[in-house]
Design a protein around this motif. Sequence first.
Motif, short mmCIF file in Angstrom:
data_model
loop_
_atom_site.label_atom_id
_atom_site.label_comp_id
_atom_site.label_asym_id
_atom_site.label_seq_id
_atom_site.Cartn_x
_atom_site.Cartn_y
_atom_site.Cartn_z
N LYS A 71 -29.70 -29.44 14.81
CA LYS A 71 -30.22 -30.61 15.54
C LYS A 71 -29.36 -31.83 15.25
O LYS A 71 -29.02 -32.60 16.15
N GLU A 72 -29.02 -32.00 13.99
CA GLU A 72 -28.16 -33.13 13.62
C GLU A 72 -26.80 -33.02 14.30
O GLU A 72 -26.23 -34.03 14.74
N LEU A 73 -26.29 -31.82 14.41
CA LEU A 73 -25.00 -31.60 15.06
C LEU A 73 -25.09 -31.95 16.55
O LEU A 73 -24.19 -32.60 17.09
N LEU A 83 -19.84 -44.07 18.67
CA LEU A 83 -19.60 -44.38 17.26
C LEU A 83 -18.17 -44.92 17.05
O LEU A 83 -17.24 -44.53 17.74
N SER A 84 -18.06 -45.79 16.06
CA SER A 84 -16.73 -46.31 15.69
C SER A 84 -15.97 -45.22 14.94
O SER A 84 -16.60 -44.28 14.42
N PRO A 85 -14.66 -45.31 14.85
CA PRO A 85 -13.89 -44.28 14.11
C PRO A 85 -14.38 -44.10 12.68
O PRO A 85 -14.43 -42.98 12.17
N LYS A 86 -14.74 -45.18 12.02
CA LYS A 86 -15.24 -45.10 10.64
C LYS A 86 -16.57 -44.36 10.60
O LYS A 86 -16.79 -43.49 9.74
N GLU A 87 -17.51 -44.68 11.50
CA GLU A 87 -18.81 -44.01 11.57
C GLU A 87 -18.64 -42.54 11.95
O GLU A 87 -19.35 -41.67 11.43
N LEU A 88 -17.72 -42.30 12.85
CA LEU A 88 -17.43 -40.94 13.29
C LEU A 88 -16.96 -40.07 12.11
O LEU A 88 -17.46 -38.96 11.89
N LYS A 89 -16.04 -40.61 11.32
CA LYS A 89 -15.51 -39.89 10.17
C LYS A 89 -16.61 -39.66 9.13
O LYS A 89 -16.74 -38.55 8.58
N LEU A 90 -17.42 -40.67 8.88
CA LEU A 90 -18.52 -40.55 7.92
C LEU A 90 -19.53 -39.49 8.37
O LEU A 90 -19.96 -38.65 7.57
N GLN A 92 -19.00 -36.96 10.38
CA GLN A 92 -18.37 -35.64 10.29
C GLN A 92 -18.39 -35.13 8.85
O GLN A 92 -18.66 -33.96 8.60
N GLU A 93 -18.10 -36.00 7.91
CA GLU A 93 -18.12 -35.61 6.50
C GLU A 93 -19.52 -35.22 6.05
O GLU A 93 -19.70 -34.24 5.32
N LEU A 94 -20.50 -36.00 6.49
CA LEU A 94 -21.90 -35.68 6.14
C LEU A 94 -22.31 -34.32 6.70
O LEU A 94 -22.92 -33.51 5.99
N LEU A 95 -21.96 -34.09 7.97
CA LEU A 95 -22.31 -32.81 8.58
C LEU A 95 -21.58 -31.64 7.90
O LEU A 95 -22.16 -30.58 7.67
N SER A 96 -20.33 -31.86 7.56
CA SER A 96 -19.54 -30.83 6.89
C SER A 96 -20.11 -30.52 5.50
O SER A 96 -20.26 -29.35 5.12
#
Length: 177
Positions: A71-73, A83-90, A92-96
Motif C-alpha cells: 500500500k505504501e508503495l 515530491l521534491s528530489p530530496k523527498e523522493l530519495k527519502l 525510496q530509502e524508507l521503502l527500501s
Amino acid sequence: MKKIPLYSSIAALVISLLALYFSKSSSELVYVDVNKLITGYEKTKIAKAEFDKKANLMKANVDSLVGNWQKELKNYEKERTSLSPKELKLKQELLSNKQQQINGYQEAIQKKIQEEDKKVTQTVINDINDYIKEYGKSHSYKIIFGASGGGNIMYADESTDLTEEILKGLNAEYGKK
C-alpha cells in the motif's frame, strides 16, 4: 575306524542344521510401516493441527506486513510526481529499508516454522520409538524393523507386519494421557 569320524561329522552337521533351524524359527523377525504409524497416530493429527494453526498465524502476520508495504508503495507511486528530489530519495530509502526488514522477518519466520515442524515431528517419532521398544521387550522380539518406503525393507511377508497392532496400542496409550 575310518567310519567313526564320518558318522560323527554327519551327526554334527545334522545337529548344527537343526539348531540353526530352531534358533531361526524362535527369533521371529517382524516389521512396522513407519509412515502408516506416523499418519495413523492420533497425537500426530493433533500436533499437526496445532502446528498448522501457529504457522498460519505467523504467515498471516507476514502477509499483513507485506500488504501494508505494498500500500505504501502504491501511495508512493501516486505521490511521486509531486515530491521534491530530496523527498523522493527519502521515501525510496524508507521503502527500501522497510522491504529489507520485511524480507528478514519473513526469512526468520520461515526458519522458525521449519524448526517448529521438525520439533513436532521428532516428538511424535520419539513417542513411537519408545512405544515400539517397550512393545518389543514385552513380546520378546529380538528385532522390529521399520519400513519407510525408502528401500530398507524391500519385501516382507504380511504375517510379519505389526503396524496395525502397534498403532492400536500406541493410540490406546495416547488416549490414556
